[in-house]
Design an enzyme around this catalytic site. Sequence first.
Site, short mmCIF file in Angstrom:
data_model
loop_
_atom_site.label_atom_id
_atom_site.label_comp_id
_atom_site.label_asym_id
_atom_site.label_seq_id
_atom_site.Cartn_x
_atom_site.Cartn_y
_atom_site.Cartn_z
N THR A 74 -4.23 22.47 54.21
CA THR A 74 -3.85 21.00 54.07
C THR A 74 -2.60 21.14 54.18
O THR A 74 -1.49 21.31 53.48
CB THR A 74 -4.64 20.51 52.81
OG1 THR A 74 -5.79 20.78 52.36
CG2 THR A 74 -4.12 18.94 52.89
N TYR B 286 -17.03 7.87 38.99
CA TYR B 286 -17.25 7.99 37.56
C TYR B 286 -15.99 7.93 36.64
O TYR B 286 -14.99 8.52 37.17
CB TYR B 286 -17.86 9.40 37.46
CG TYR B 286 -19.12 9.27 37.52
CD1 TYR B 286 -20.21 9.10 36.65
CD2 TYR B 286 -19.73 9.79 38.88
CE1 TYR B 286 -21.59 8.87 37.20
CE2 TYR B 286 -20.83 9.53 39.40
CZ TYR B 286 -21.93 9.30 38.46
OH TYR B 286 -23.31 9.55 38.76
N GLY C 99 -13.57 8.79 33.57
CA GLY C 99 -13.51 10.05 32.80
C GLY C 99 -12.00 10.28 32.42
O GLY C 99 -11.14 9.38 31.96
N GLY D 233 -8.28 16.42 38.68
CA GLY D 233 -7.37 17.55 38.56
C GLY D 233 -7.70 18.45 39.82
O GLY D 233 -8.23 17.77 40.79
N CYS E 209 -6.37 20.26 44.58
CA CYS E 209 -6.41 19.41 45.88
C CYS E 209 -5.76 17.90 45.75
O CYS E 209 -4.79 17.62 46.01
CB CYS E 209 -7.57 19.53 46.75
SG CYS E 209 -7.86 21.04 47.50
#
Length: 438
Positions: A121, A257, A259, A263, A266
Site C-alpha cells: 500500500t 460493529y 467496540g 487496529g 493497515c
Amino acid sequence: MKITIVGTGYVGLVSGASFAEMGAEVTCVDIDRTKIENLCNGLIPIYEPGLDDLVAKNVAAGRLRFTTSLRDNLDGVEMVFTAVGTPPKTDGGADLRYVEQVAREVGEYMTGYLVFVTKSTVPVGTWRKVKEIIADQLDRRGAKIGFDVASNPEFLKEGAAIKDFMSPDRVVVGVESTRARELMEKLYKPFLLNNFRVIFMDVSSAEMTKYAANAMLATRISFMNDIANLCELVGADVEMVRRGIGSDNRIGMKFLYPGVGYGGSCFPKDVRALASTAREYGYRMRVIEAVEEVNNALKSVLFNKIAQELGNVRGRTVAVWGLAFKPETDDIREAPALVLVEQLLEAGAEVTVYDPVAMNEVRKQLGERVAYACDMYAAAQGADALCVVTEWKEFRLPDWDALKAAMRGHVIFDGRNIYDREELASYGFIHHRIGRSS
Ligand code: NAD
C-alpha cells in the site's frame, strides 16, 4: 508465467501461494533469513487458516520456492511484485524505503522486460518515483531494457486471506501500457474465469483506491463508535441502532460493529498516511482526521470502564481474553488489547492474558510483564475482572459456572458486545458493554 514476489509477509506469502496454486511459477523473496529458512523447512511464519496446506502443496508441486536473493531471481521473470511493508513514519506518512530498495535492486539486476507491480500500500504518485529509480539504475549500467510499472493494491483480510485472494470481489489494477495490462489480465484470468472483475485504471487512481477503501471502512467503524458513545449517554442501545440502520441496503450491515476501535497493520497507518498525503498537497481531510481522533479516544474505553467499576486497580488482577487485533490472525500490530494491557500495567494491575494464537507474538512484545495462561479459564483464575477484547469464536459460549468459580470478582467488560446481558445477570455477573446500558 514466471513471477517473483518480494516481501514474504502476510500479503507476499498469501499472494505467492495463491498465484502458484493457479499454475504460476512463483519465487518468494525476503531479506529475513530466518523466515526464509523456516519456509524452506515447511514452517509458516504467520497464522492464517489454510495457508500451511496451500504452501506445502505448491512447494511439493515445484511451483513455489523461497529465497533471500532477488538478484538471482529476475532472469526470465515477467512480473516482479513488491509486497514489502510500508510502515508509518513519525509524521504519519508511509515509509517507502523498502519499496524503493526493491525498485533499486530490480533496476540493477533485471535482464529483460518486466512489469514492476506494487502490491504494497503506497501513497499516490509512488509509481512515478519507482519508475524513476528503475530507469536511473538501468541508465547507470547502460542497459537498454524496457519495463512497465503497475499498481495492484491488495484487499485481502487477514483471517480470510486465502478466500479473499482466490475469489476476490474485484481486482484493481493500475497500468500505463497495453503490454502490462495484457500480462496482468493473463495472471488474474484463472481467479475470475466466470466473472472477470478486474478493474483497470490509471496507476494513480489504483494507488488511491486502496487508501479510499480502507479509509471508508475505518470511517464506518469510527462513525458507529461515535454513535455508541452517544447511545450510552442518552440510554439508547447501539445494537438496535446498528440493526436499524444496517438493514437499509444503502448502508448495509458490514463494518458497523461498535467496540474498542480498529487496529491492525493497515487501517491505523493507512488512515494516517491518507491524511498526511492530503496535507502535503495543502488540503485537510477533516473527516479522515476525525476518524482517527475517535479511534484514538476509544483505545481507553475499556480501561475507563474498569477504573469506574473497580476504582483503583492497583494490586487487582485483570484477565484479558483476545490479544490479536481481530480473530483468526496472530497479527498484534496496533491491537487495542495491547493498549489496554499497557494502561492496566501502568495503573498497577496484575494482568493475565490469553489468545488462541497470538501468545508468542505478544510475549515478544510484553515479555514477562504479564502472566500467560494456557486457556481462557486459566486466564480468569483469581481475576477481579475479565475483559474480552478480541471476539474469537471460542469466547462466545463460555461455561459460565466454571468461569464464576474461577474468578474472584464477577465483572465482565465485553469490548465486542458478544454476550447477553440477561444471561450473564442470571449467573451473577456484572456485564459492561459498548454503547449499551450495563
Ligand atoms: P509484513 O510486515 O507481514 O511483510 C513484509 C515483509 O517484507 C517482511 O517479511 C520483510 O522482511 C520483507 N522485506 C522488507 N524489505 C525487504 C526487501 N528489501 N526485500 C525483501 N523483503 C523485504 O507486511 P504485510 O502485512 O504483508 O504488508 C505488506 C504491504 O501490503 C504493506 O504495504 C501493507 O500495508 C499492505 N497490505 C497488507 C495487508 C494485510 O492484511 N496485512 C492487506 C492489504 C495490503
